[in-house]
Every structure is written in structure tokens, then in C-alpha cells.
Write a protein that holds these residues in place. Structure first.
Motif, PDB file in Angstrom:
ATOM      1  N   LYS A   1      -6.571  17.137 -22.923  1.00 54.18           N
ATOM      2  CA  LYS A   1      -7.490  16.121 -23.449  1.00 54.18           C
ATOM      3  C   LYS A   1      -6.736  14.835 -23.766  1.00 54.18           C
ATOM      4  N   LYS A   2      -5.575  14.969 -24.396  1.00 57.47           N
ATOM      5  CA  LYS A   2      -4.776  13.787 -24.707  1.00 57.47           C
ATOM      6  C   LYS A   2      -4.311  13.092 -23.430  1.00 57.47           C
ATOM      7  N   GLU A   3      -3.961  13.879 -22.417  1.00 57.43           N
ATOM      8  CA  GLU A   3      -3.535  13.299 -21.147  1.00 57.43           C
ATOM      9  C   GLU A   3      -4.689  12.562 -20.466  1.00 57.43           C
ATOM     10  N   LEU A   4      -5.884  13.106 -20.569  1.00 58.25           N
ATOM     11  CA  LEU A   4      -7.055  12.446 -19.993  1.00 58.25           C
ATOM     12  C   LEU A   4      -7.291  11.090 -20.642  1.00 58.25           C
ATOM     13  N   ILE A   5      -7.193  11.047 -21.954  1.00 57.23           N
ATOM     14  CA  ILE A   5      -7.388   9.782 -22.676  1.00 57.23           C
ATOM     15  C   ILE A   5      -6.345   8.756 -22.247  1.00 57.23           C
ATOM     16  N   ALA A   6      -5.090   9.216 -22.119  1.00 57.74           N
ATOM     17  CA  ALA A   6      -4.014   8.310 -21.708  1.00 57.74           C
ATOM     18  C   ALA A   6      -4.225   7.822 -20.280  1.00 57.74           C
ATOM     19  N   SER A   7      -4.683   8.714 -19.414  1.00 59.81           N
ATOM     20  CA  SER A   7      -4.956   8.338 -18.029  1.00 59.81           C
ATOM     21  C   SER A   7      -6.070   7.304 -17.959  1.00 59.81           C
ATOM     22  N   CYS A   8      -7.139   7.531 -18.703  1.00 59.27           N
ATOM     23  CA  CYS A   8      -8.267   6.594 -18.699  1.00 59.27           C
ATOM     24  C   CYS A   8      -7.866   5.227 -19.238  1.00 59.27           C
ATOM     25  N   LYS A   9      -6.965   5.213 -20.216  1.00 59.15           N
ATOM     26  CA  LYS A   9      -6.486   3.936 -20.745  1.00 59.15           C
ATOM     27  C   LYS A   9      -5.777   3.127 -19.663  1.00 59.15           C
ATOM     28  N   SER A  10      -5.168   3.833 -18.688  1.00 58.22           N
ATOM     29  CA  SER A  10      -4.509   3.139 -17.584  1.00 58.22           C
ATOM     30  C   SER A  10      -5.507   2.334 -16.761  1.00 58.22           C
ATOM     31  N   PHE A  11      -6.773   2.744 -16.795  1.00 59.67           N
ATOM     32  CA  PHE A  11      -7.834   2.026 -16.093  1.00 59.67           C
ATOM     33  C   PHE A  11      -8.607   1.095 -17.026  1.00 59.67           C
ATOM     34  N   GLY A  12      -8.146   0.949 -18.249  1.00 54.83           N
ATOM     35  CA  GLY A  12      -8.826   0.076 -19.197  1.00 54.83           C
ATOM     36  C   GLY A  12     -10.008   0.711 -19.879  1.00 54.83           C
TER      37      GLY A  12
ATOM     38  N   ALA B   1      -6.178  -1.578  -3.211  1.00 56.04           N
ATOM     39  CA  ALA B   1      -5.035  -2.434  -2.917  1.00 56.04           C
ATOM     40  C   ALA B   1      -3.769  -1.762  -3.441  1.00 56.04           C
ATOM     41  N   PRO B   2      -2.579  -2.206  -3.001  1.00 54.19           N
ATOM     42  CA  PRO B   2      -1.333  -1.591  -3.489  1.00 54.19           C
ATOM     43  C   PRO B   2      -1.252  -1.535  -5.008  1.00 54.19           C
ATOM     44  N   SER B   3      -1.731  -2.574  -5.696  1.00 56.75           N
ATOM     45  CA  SER B   3      -1.672  -2.577  -7.159  1.00 56.75           C
ATOM     46  C   SER B   3      -2.560  -1.488  -7.747  1.00 56.75           C
ATOM     47  N   ALA B   4      -3.723  -1.249  -7.116  1.00 52.43           N
ATOM     48  CA  ALA B   4      -4.640  -0.216  -7.595  1.00 52.43           C
ATOM     49  C   ALA B   4      -4.079   1.171  -7.310  1.00 52.43           C
ATOM     50  N   ILE B   5      -3.398   1.337  -6.173  1.00 52.94           N
ATOM     51  CA  ILE B   5      -2.764   2.621  -5.867  1.00 52.94           C
ATOM     52  C   ILE B   5      -1.667   2.915  -6.888  1.00 52.94           C
ATOM     53  N   ALA B   6      -0.890   1.887  -7.231  1.00 54.15           N
ATOM     54  CA  ALA B   6       0.144   2.051  -8.247  1.00 54.15           C
ATOM     55  C   ALA B   6      -0.475   2.373  -9.602  1.00 54.15           C
TER      56      ALA B   6
ATOM     57  N   GLY C   1      -9.777   7.925  -8.353  1.00 52.87           N
ATOM     58  CA  GLY C   1      -8.913   6.797  -8.689  1.00 52.87           C
ATOM     59  C   GLY C   1      -9.374   5.464  -8.116  1.00 52.87           C
ATOM     60  N   PRO C   2      -9.647   5.368  -6.797  1.00 57.71           N
ATOM     61  CA  PRO C   2     -10.109   4.093  -6.243  1.00 57.71           C
ATOM     62  C   PRO C   2     -11.425   3.614  -6.843  1.00 57.71           C
ATOM     63  N   THR C   3     -12.313   4.549  -7.161  1.00 55.76           N
ATOM     64  CA  THR C   3     -13.591   4.177  -7.776  1.00 55.76           C
ATOM     65  C   THR C   3     -13.364   3.572  -9.151  1.00 55.76           C
ATOM     66  N   LEU C   4     -12.558   4.226  -9.975  1.00 59.83           N
ATOM     67  CA  LEU C   4     -12.285   3.701 -11.314  1.00 59.83           C
ATOM     68  C   LEU C   4     -11.539   2.375 -11.241  1.00 59.83           C
ATOM     69  N   ALA C   5     -10.580   2.275 -10.331  1.00 56.88           N
ATOM     70  CA  ALA C   5      -9.802   1.036 -10.213  1.00 56.88           C
ATOM     71  C   ALA C   5     -10.703  -0.151  -9.890  1.00 56.88           C
ATOM     72  N   GLU C   6     -11.729   0.077  -9.051  1.00 56.75           N
ATOM     73  CA  GLU C   6     -12.636  -1.000  -8.667  1.00 56.75           C
ATOM     74  C   GLU C   6     -13.664  -1.298  -9.757  1.00 56.75           C
ATOM     75  N   LEU C   7     -14.323  -0.277 -10.253  1.00 56.94           N
ATOM     76  CA  LEU C   7     -15.435  -0.505 -11.174  1.00 56.94           C
ATOM     77  C   LEU C   7     -14.991  -0.960 -12.553  1.00 56.94           C
ATOM     78  N   THR C   8     -13.734  -0.737 -12.913  1.00 52.33           N
ATOM     79  CA  THR C   8     -13.233  -1.185 -14.216  1.00 52.33           C
ATOM     80  C   THR C   8     -12.595  -2.569 -14.147  1.00 52.33           C
ATOM     81  N   ARG C   9     -12.631  -3.208 -12.984  1.00 49.35           N
ATOM     82  CA  ARG C   9     -12.092  -4.574 -12.899  1.00 49.35           C
ATOM     83  C   ARG C   9     -12.853  -5.467 -13.886  1.00 49.35           C
ATOM     84  N   PRO C  10     -12.156  -6.212 -14.742  1.00 50.20           N
ATOM     85  CA  PRO C  10     -12.813  -7.001 -15.788  1.00 50.20           C
ATOM     86  C   PRO C  10     -13.900  -7.943 -15.277  1.00 50.20           C
TER      87      PRO C  10
END
Length: 284
Positions: A82-93, A243-248, A49-58
Motif C-alpha cells: 500500500k505504501k509503495e502504491l502511494i509512492a508510485s502514484c505520487k510519481s505521476f502527481g 515520450a522518453p520522459s514519460a517512460i522514465a 503507465g502511459p495512460t497515467l502519464a498522459e492523463l495526469t499532465r497538468p
């Protein structure tokens, strides 16, 4: 005495956390193509999660893709997961088209399922060539949770490096460092231990001491360059503290995996340090 030790740990953790939120420690991975290789749907957020939150920052301009080696169909929920994975990844952009889930009989989900390293490595190679991947990220040799499939990703990665190192667009490979069971479940209180043990802070320390340079940043090895002559920095370790926003953001992504949200995973989201801290070690 134990109470004083706890307070000291808490204060140190809060201070360390505040330090990382100043963003003095910048990620060297910008404007590049990255593939996160996981074993099952939900690995991307439970562990990375922290890796994706950081590396997907626009502002970093990265293209991040996810290669999932199985659909996690051990309980017959493969299509749902599989559908849940896609939805989860969309949360990271991460777009749906950037999420690939393999469906192969040889790559079944399960603690007792032994995946062929050559097959895993071949799939990494095909994926990297198809999408011109420059950076791979996956589990280390302990697989964080010691799951057989997680470890198989690392063993397959070893085969990939040995076989395709000279014939792949991949320039850099990082693995997620596993920690002890106690450290795994003390959440942000693990940050002081991580900061003491990690090499990720060395570039910043060297900069403060006036010793910064390619050798300091990449462990004394020659700094590779791109076709336009730009130096590619490849630190020995990377440390991402959310950061708190990334944890959320990560917690919201985890909630997309509704089929997996049993009581112990709800506790995991609260107590696991992997929901807020990721330490990556470079292996290539």
C-alpha cells in the motif's frame, strides 16, 4: 529475409514513435474526474503507465484517482505494498488522498481467488458516487496477463454497467486492450501493429480528409453534452504512446514497488509494450 523484416519493423516503429511525439493525436479527456480501477498495487504502472502519464499532465486539468481492489497481501506484504502504491502514484502527481486501497476478506489477492462481481461493481459504484467520477478505466476481459483478479475487475465492471448505468455520474468507461504474448514483450516494436489495428487514429484521419465531426469521433452515436452545452467526445478507442520522459517517469514509479522488483519484473520493465503503449477501448 528475417533480418530485412526486422529492420523494416524497426524503422516503421521509430517513424510511428516520432509521429506520436508530435502530439497531433490529442486526448479528448480534459478537465474531468477519472478513476483508474486496478486489482493490486503495481498494476497502475506495470499496465497503465502511459495512460497515467498522459492523463495526469497538468495542462489537461484532470483529477485522477486510483481505486485498488486489494492490497496484494498474498505474501503478507499488504501494508508495504500500500505504501509503495502511494509512492508510485505520487510519481505521476496523484496525491495520497486520491489513492484508495480496499481491505476486504472477500477481495483477497491470488490467482485462485474468485471475486464476487456484484461486490466489485458495488465498490465501483460507491467510489464513483463519492468522488463524482465521470470516467472509469480498468482491465478488459483478458486482464492483460490473464490474472484472475484482473479479469474480476472487468466482470465487476460489467455488473456495474448493467446495474448502475442510469444511476451513476460515470459517463464514459474504457478498458485496457490485451494483446498476444509475443506483442506484449516487443516493447515499442509493437507500435506498427497497434497503429494498423487501432481505431484511435480514425478521428485524425477524418480530420485530414475533411470528414471530422461528432459522428466520426464517437462512432456515429449521438454526442453527449455537459450541463453547459459543451460536447463530450467519446472516441471508440484511445491510444497513448509515451515520450522518453514519460517512460522514465513510469520506470521511476515502478521502482517504488521495491518489494515486487524481482528479476522477471525487471525484465518486464525493459521489454513490455505496456510500459510505453496503452490502447483503451470504450465500453460505455
Amino acid at each position: 529475409m528475417l533480418l530485412y523484416a526486422f529492420y523494416a519493423l524497426l524503422i516503421t516503429a521509430i517513424g510511428g514513435y516520432a509521429f506520436f511525439q508530435t502530439r497531433l493525436l490529442k486526448t479528448p479527456m480534459t478537465r474531468t474526474s477519472i478513476a483508474l480501477v486496478i486489482a493490486h498495487p503495481d498494476d497502475e504502472v506495470m499496465f497503465f503507465g502511459p495512460t497515467l502519464a498522459e492523463l495526469t499532465r497538468p495542462e489537461h486539468g484532470n483529477t485522477v484517482r486510483v481505486l485498488c481492489m486489494s492490497s496484494g497481501n498474498s505474501d503478507g506484504l499488504g501494508e508495504t505494498r500500500k505504501k509503495e502504491l502511494i509512492a508510485s502514484c505520487k510519481s505521476f502527481g496523484i496525491r495520497e488522498s486520491h489513492v484508495t486501497v480496499l481491505e476486504r476478506d472477500e477481495l483477497k489477492d491470488g490467482h485462485k481467488e474468485l471475486w464476487d462481481p456484484s461486490l466489485v461493481g458495488d465498490q465501483m459504484n460507491l467510489f464513483a458516487k463519492k468522488h463524482n467520477i465521470e470516467t472509469l478505466i480498468t482491465f478488459d476481459e483478458k486482464g492483460v496477463s490473464a490474472h484472475t483478479n484482473h479479469i474480476a475487475c472487468y466482470v465487476g465492471l460489467t455488473y456495474f454497467i448493467q446495474t448502475f448505468k442510469e444511476r451513476t455520474p460515470v459517463k464514459t468507461i474504457y478498458v485496457l486492450k490485451s494483446v498476444s504474448l509475443l506483442r506484449k514483450y516487443i516493447s515499442i516494436l509493437d507500435l506498427p501493429f497497434t497503429m494498423v489495428m487501432t481505431e484511435a487514429l480514425m478521428p485524425l484521419v477524418n480530420q485530414w480528409l475533411g470528414l471530422a465531426g461528432a459522428a466520426a469521433l464517437i462512432g456515429g452515436q449521438p454526442a453527449p453534452t455537459t450541463s453547459n452545452g459543451r460536447t463530450v467526445l467519446r472516441p471508440l478507442e484511445l491510444l497513448f504512446v509515451s515520450a522518453p520522459s514519460a517512460i522514465a517517469q513510469a520506470k521511476g514509479a515502478m521502482e517504488k514497488h521495491e518489494s515486487q522488483m524481482v528479476w522477471f519484473r525487471k525484465l518486464y520493465v525493459i521489454f513490455s509494450r505496456y510500459m510505453s503503449i496503452n490502447e483503451l477501448r470504450r465500453v460505455m
